[in-house]
Design an enzyme around this catalytic site. Structure first.
Site, PDB file in Angstrom:
ATOM      1  N   ARG A 338       0.800  -1.231   0.000  1.00 57.29           N
ATOM      2  CA  ARG A 338       0.000   0.000   0.000  1.00 57.29           C
ATOM      3  C   ARG A 338       0.828   1.276   0.000  1.00 57.29           C
ATOM      4  O   ARG A 338       0.474   2.242  -0.671  1.00 57.29           O
ATOM      5  CB  ARG A 338      -0.901  -0.002   1.232  1.00 57.29           C
ATOM      6  CG  ARG A 338      -1.927  -1.080   1.127  1.00 57.29           C
ATOM      7  CD  ARG A 338      -2.743  -1.207   2.379  1.00 57.29           C
ATOM      8  NE  ARG A 338      -3.747  -2.237   2.162  1.00 57.29           N
ATOM      9  CZ  ARG A 338      -4.578  -2.676   3.082  1.00 57.29           C
ATOM     10  NH1 ARG A 338      -4.525  -2.173   4.293  1.00 57.29           N
ATOM     11  NH2 ARG A 338      -5.456  -3.608   2.795  1.00 57.29           N
ATOM     12  N   ARG A 464       1.657  -2.014   7.033  1.00 60.14           N
ATOM     13  CA  ARG A 464       0.944  -3.294   7.177  1.00 60.14           C
ATOM     14  C   ARG A 464       0.536  -3.820   5.814  1.00 60.14           C
ATOM     15  O   ARG A 464       0.062  -3.068   4.968  1.00 60.14           O
ATOM     16  CB  ARG A 464      -0.306  -3.103   8.038  1.00 60.14           C
ATOM     17  CG  ARG A 464      -1.189  -4.332   8.068  1.00 60.14           C
ATOM     18  CD  ARG A 464      -2.359  -4.174   8.987  1.00 60.14           C
ATOM     19  NE  ARG A 464      -3.373  -3.263   8.539  1.00 60.14           N
ATOM     20  CZ  ARG A 464      -4.310  -3.534   7.626  1.00 60.14           C
ATOM     21  NH1 ARG A 464      -4.334  -4.709   7.021  1.00 60.14           N
ATOM     22  NH2 ARG A 464      -5.217  -2.635   7.317  1.00 60.14           N
TER      23      ARG A 464
HETATM   24  C1  LIG Z   1     -12.821   0.336   5.728  1.00 57.47           C
HETATM   25  C2  LIG Z   1     -11.825  -0.620   6.295  1.00 57.47           C
HETATM   26  C3  LIG Z   1     -11.649  -1.873   5.728  1.00 57.47           C
HETATM   27  C4  LIG Z   1     -10.727  -2.760   6.245  1.00 57.47           C
HETATM   28  N1  LIG Z   1     -10.571  -3.977   5.659  1.00 57.47           N
HETATM   29  C5  LIG Z   1      -9.677  -4.847   6.173  1.00 57.47           C
HETATM   30  C6  LIG Z   1      -9.504  -6.134   5.589  1.00 57.47           C
HETATM   31  O1  LIG Z   1     -10.152  -6.489   4.615  1.00 57.47           O
HETATM   32  N2  LIG Z   1      -8.609  -6.963   6.152  1.00 57.47           N
HETATM   33  C7  LIG Z   1      -7.860  -6.626   7.228  1.00 57.47           C
HETATM   34  O2  LIG Z   1      -7.066  -7.432   7.702  1.00 57.47           O
HETATM   35  N3  LIG Z   1      -8.031  -5.418   7.815  1.00 57.47           N
HETATM   36  C8  LIG Z   1      -8.908  -4.529   7.311  1.00 57.47           C
HETATM   37  N4  LIG Z   1      -9.061  -3.309   7.901  1.00 57.47           N
HETATM   38  C9  LIG Z   1      -8.396  -3.040   9.185  1.00 57.47           C
HETATM   39  C10 LIG Z   1      -9.163  -3.749  10.310  1.00 57.47           C
HETATM   40  O3  LIG Z   1     -10.542  -3.670  10.062  1.00 57.47           O
HETATM   41  C11 LIG Z   1      -8.896  -3.151  11.679  1.00 57.47           C
HETATM   42  O4  LIG Z   1      -7.536  -2.960  11.873  1.00 57.47           O
HETATM   43  C12 LIG Z   1      -9.396  -4.082  12.770  1.00 57.47           C
HETATM   44  O5  LIG Z   1     -10.737  -4.449  12.529  1.00 57.47           O
HETATM   45  C13 LIG Z   1      -9.275  -3.440  14.136  1.00 57.47           C
HETATM   46  O6  LIG Z   1      -9.858  -4.297  15.067  1.00 57.47           O
HETATM   47  P1  LIG Z   1      -9.742  -3.995  16.603  1.00 57.47           P
HETATM   48  O7  LIG Z   1     -10.529  -5.038  17.291  1.00 57.47           O
HETATM   49  O8  LIG Z   1      -8.332  -3.812  16.983  1.00 57.47           O
HETATM   50  O9  LIG Z   1     -10.448  -2.558  16.790  1.00 57.47           O
HETATM   51  P2  LIG Z   1     -11.928  -2.042  16.459  1.00 57.47           P
HETATM   52  O10 LIG Z   1     -12.704  -2.962  15.617  1.00 57.47           O
HETATM   53  O11 LIG Z   1     -11.756  -0.630  16.002  1.00 57.47           O
HETATM   54  O12 LIG Z   1     -12.640  -2.036  17.848  1.00 57.47           O
HETATM   55  C14 LIG Z   1     -12.348  -1.067  18.826  1.00 57.47           C
HETATM   56  C15 LIG Z   1     -13.226  -1.322  20.020  1.00 57.47           C
HETATM   57  O13 LIG Z   1     -12.798  -0.499  21.098  1.00 57.47           O
HETATM   58  C16 LIG Z   1     -13.900   0.175  21.666  1.00 57.47           C
HETATM   59  N5  LIG Z   1     -13.372   1.395  22.272  1.00 57.47           N
HETATM   60  C17 LIG Z   1     -12.521   2.297  21.734  1.00 57.47           C
HETATM   61  N6  LIG Z   1     -12.233   3.240  22.645  1.00 57.47           N
HETATM   62  C18 LIG Z   1     -12.906   2.920  23.757  1.00 57.47           C
HETATM   63  C19 LIG Z   1     -13.016   3.523  25.049  1.00 57.47           C
HETATM   64  N7  LIG Z   1     -12.335   4.616  25.395  1.00 57.47           N
HETATM   65  N8  LIG Z   1     -13.837   2.946  25.951  1.00 57.47           N
HETATM   66  C20 LIG Z   1     -14.537   1.810  25.643  1.00 57.47           C
HETATM   67  N9  LIG Z   1     -14.449   1.200  24.451  1.00 57.47           N
HETATM   68  C21 LIG Z   1     -13.651   1.756  23.538  1.00 57.47           C
HETATM   69  C22 LIG Z   1     -14.871   0.350  20.548  1.00 57.47           C
HETATM   70  O14 LIG Z   1     -16.157   0.546  21.047  1.00 57.47           O
HETATM   71  C23 LIG Z   1     -14.695  -0.991  19.815  1.00 57.47           C
HETATM   72  O15 LIG Z   1     -15.474  -1.969  20.445  1.00 57.47           O
HETATM   73  C24 LIG Z   1      -9.964  -2.399   7.366  1.00 57.47           C
HETATM   74  C25 LIG Z   1     -10.111  -1.142   7.934  1.00 57.47           C
HETATM   75  C26 LIG Z   1     -11.007  -0.243   7.387  1.00 57.47           C
HETATM   76  C27 LIG Z   1     -11.075   1.133   7.950  1.00 57.47           C
END
Ligand SMILES: Cc1cc2nc3c(=O)[nH]c(=O)nc-3n(C[C@H](O)[C@H](O)[C@H](O)COP(=O)(O)OP(=O)(O)OC[C@H]3O[C@@H](n4cnc5c(N)ncnc54)[C@H](O)[C@@H]3O)c2cc1C
Length: 667
Positions: A338, A464
């Site tokens: 990317r 990444r």
């Molecule tokens: C449009 C898009 C498409 C993508 N497609 C892909 C893909 O095809 N393949 C791939 O590998 N990756 C992809 N990614 C990246 C991937 O989706 C994310 O990196 C990943 O889903 C992050 O997961 P996570 O569980 O770490 O965080 P998130 O899914 O962002 O979850 C964060 C959690 O933390 C909670 N939270 C945050 N702050 C607080 C707080 N202060 N108090 C309480 N709760 C809080 C939120 O409520 C949520 O539940 C994509 C990203 C985007 C933007």
């Protein structure tokens, strides 16, 4: 041991994780029932961690700011998830996934973590299939794979363009089973406002009930932060509007080091910005680069004519097009990583070849794929002499079956039919490789405070690879943390409940209340969005796709001034002790205003280019990133000291014992 002890186990790379699991302490099932764990965030990383910890027997409390874990930003993930299953028989292996990831990250990630990730990748697919995740299948019923950038194999498992959604449904179902058993207590619409330390250990959080405005105390023996990435520091990004850095930043303020804040991913294929009214950008999944060819007109006159509406892209002959990725990177073509694809698009647009009104767009064209698939389909259906329109129709059907929802999304937003005319795309902020520094056990520099998923800095180095975020989040949550946290918790089997009626909880709650009061009583001149947009512009213009020393220094000064103005003049209507979405945003933007400055400081300190961190002063003759392994082969981990300008840099030296450090080439 230095202050940054990565705790990477000794021994051969391929044995480290197995040996570590065999050697670390376990907690017996009866004792697990007496141990509480808080998981902040219920996206794929936090949800999988919570479900697994609860299944193991721990008492888990989960927190998320949405009204359901179902709405975590993870749901937006489109293209797929990597795993080294080698179903295609195309030469894949755990080693190759490891190698591709380290190289893709421009040799700025920790070898041992990445190898473990590659090893665990296969388990994730099995786990998710067992949960019923409907991965795409081939004609014969086997799981299908496609390719993502920076690799020469097909290892990406997918569920049309909704992979994140399907994975999250599986994960949420696993969580629900535990909620039903009473092993997970979910606190939705709750925001973590602070981390509480007792005797130097993370022992709880202060959270705000976003519906009632009440401030609550929650205790546990360990706290896991799975709060996602901080791309919204740029205001415009492909992240969900609510994505923020608060949980990680508040932990940082309490002593958790923040690693590589300047390592941000700018994704090459997003719908271009259309004006200053926008608050969100839309991703067109990288999976589209399997079949879409990226180009701009070869001649500036044609680009001018396209911009002014005199010429249509479909009227331009093949020889008048510049498939610049295929030209510059013949081996990887449109599937370069990317950072490389984004910079190449910027280079063409800066040189005057952009194809939309603002000059900041390139084409992603499916015409060739439609013809190729159409002919293949006609043959497999036994058609001898299919006419053009039959081939096109058959080809469009195949493209629709692979990417239908993405094409529909594009048409709804841009009002053009991408089956008929090429998509217009441009890079946008998408993912943050930086985050809380964690050791091999995923523990931050605060004892008992762990971090998983996008919130930590772990495995992706300076860039990444596509489809690796879901892999990392789920590896962390299902297969790594549940082991490593047990080692720590084995010391807590006799601790008993952590009392929230303590001076440490009193103090943390007081500080949270003071902060809210301070925000509510500011001057009241400008909205929160006013400040967020201003910050975003500074970030994009001076800390974005390319950076230089002079502008980074300007960014530092401008952000510090903007932060001071924010605290003096932000306007937050409503009450501090009731539901108040402006107050929620203000708390998040206040943290972005600190993180933004540290981000610029980190970028200024790193006098090299690597992956997504492109310093204009450090580039090759061909405009590629120029690393300086002698001086910058480290993870920068920042210690909080009040103002971001006072943050102290610690370095984790990266050792490459299994991979030879090379110039990263995709030619
Ligand atoms: C449009 C898009 C498409 C993508 N497609 C892909 C893909 O095809 N393949 C791939 O590998 N990756 C992809 N990614 C990246 C991937 O989706 C994310 O990196 C990943 O889903 C992050 O997961 P996570 O569980 O770490 O965080 P998130 O899914 O962002 O979850 C964060 C959690 O933390 C909670 N939270 C945050 N702050 C607080 C707080 N202060 N108090 C309480 N709760 C809080 C939120 O409520 C949520 O539940 C994509 C990203 C985007 C933007």
């Amino acid at each position: 041991m230095g202050i940054l002890d990565s705790k990477v186990p000794s021994g051969p790379l391929a044995d480290k994780w197995t040996n570590h699991k065999n050697e670390i302490n376990l907690v017996n099932p009866a004792n697990k029932r007496n141990i509480d764990v808080i998981v902040v965030g219920t996206g794929l990383a936090g949800g999988s961690a919570a479900a697994t910890l609860a299944e193991l027997g721990y008492n888990v409390k989960t927190f998320c700011y949405q009204d359901s874990p179902r709405r975590a930003h993870s749901i937006a993930a489109q293209g797929g998830i990597n795993a080294a299953k080698n179903y295609q028989g195309d030469g894949d292996s755990a080693y190759r996934l490891f190698y591709d990831t380290v190289k893709g990250g421009d040799y700025r990630s920790r070898e041992a973590n990445v190898y473990r990730l590659a090893e665990e990748s296969s388990n994730i697919i099995d786990q998710c299939v067992a949960q019923g995740v409907p991965f795409a299948r081939e004609y014969g019923g086997l799981l299908d794979n496609r390719s993502f950038g920076g690799v020469l194999v097909s290892r990406t498992f997918y569920a049309k363009g909704q992979t994140g959604q399907q994975l999250l449904l599986g994960c949420y179902a696993a969580m629900n089973r535990q909620i039903n058993r009473g092993k997970i207590k979910p606190f939705n619409r709750h925001e973590m406002m602070d981390l509480v330390l007792v005797d130097g250990k993370a022992r709880g959080i202060i959270a705000r009930d976003l519906v009632t405005g009440e401030i609550e105390r929650h205790s546990a023996h360990a706290v896991v932060l799975a709060s996602g990435g901080y791309g919204n520091v740029f205001y415009l990004s492909t992240n969900a509007m609510g994505s923020n850095v608060m949980a990680a930043w508040r932990a940082h303020r309490r002593g958790a080091f923040f690693a590589n804040p300047c390592f941000t991913q700018i994704h090459p294929t997003c719908i271009p910005v259309s004006g200053d009214h926008q608050s969100k950008l839309t991703l067109m999944s990288e999976s589209l680069r399997n079949d879409g060819r990226i180009w701009v007109p070869a001649r500036k006159e044609d680009a001018d004519d396209i911009r002014s509406g005199k010429l249509k892209p479909t009227q331009l002959k093949e020889e008048d097009r510049d498939y610049y990725l295929e030209r510059r990177y013949p081996a990887f073509g449109n599937l370069v990583p990317r950072d490389v694809a984004s910079r190449a698009a910027k280079e063409r647009c800066d040189a005057g070849f952009g194809v939309n009104k603002t000059g900041e767009a390139v084409y992603l064209d499916f015409a060739a794929a439609i013809q190729r698939y159409g002919k293949e389909e006609a043959l497999t259906h036994g058609m001898k002499d299919p006419d053009e329109s039959t081939i096109t129709k058959l080809g469009k059907d195949v493209v629709e079956s692979k990417y239908g929802n993405l094409f529909q999304m594009y048409e709804k937003i841009v009002d053009e039919n991408p089956y008929e005319t090429p998509m217009m795309i441009y890079p946008a902020v998408h993912y943050t490789m930086g985050g809380l520094w964690v050791d091999y056990n995923l523990q931050t520099t605060i004892e008992g405070c762990y971090s998983v998923g996008e919130a930590n800095f772990s495995d992706h180095g300076a860039n990444r690879l596509g489809a690796s975020a879901l892999m990392q989040g789920l590896a962390d949550g299902y297969f790594v943390l549940p082991y490593t946290i047990g080692d720590y918790l084995s010391n807590d089997i006799r601790t008993g409940k952590i009392d929230t009626d303590s001076p440490e909880f009193d103090q943390a709650e007081k500080e949270v209340r003071n902060r809210i009061e301070k925000l509510m009583s500011a001057g009241g001149k400008h909205s929160v969005d006013y400040y967020h947009k201003k910050l975003g512009l500074i970030m994009w213009n001076k800390c974005g796709m390319s950076r230089n020393g002079e502008e980074l220094q300007e960014a530092i000064d401008e952000i510090a001034a903007l932060r001071a103005d924010f605290w003096a003049n932000v306007k937050i209507p409503g009450e501090g002790d009731a539901m108040n979405s402006e107050l929620e945003k203000a708390g998040r933007v206040a943290d972005f205003l600190e993180l933004g400055e540290l981000f610029a400081k980190d970028a200024l300190t790193r006098n090299e280019s690597c992956g997504g961190h492109f310093r204009e002063e450090y580039q090759t003759k061909e405009g590629e990133a120029l690393r300086d392994d002698e001086n910058f082969k480290f993870v920068s981990a920042w210690e909080y000291k009040g103002e971001p300008k006072d943050a102290v840099l610690h370095k984790e030296d990266l050792k490459y014992e299994n991979i030879e450090l090379k110039t990263r080439s995709y030619k």
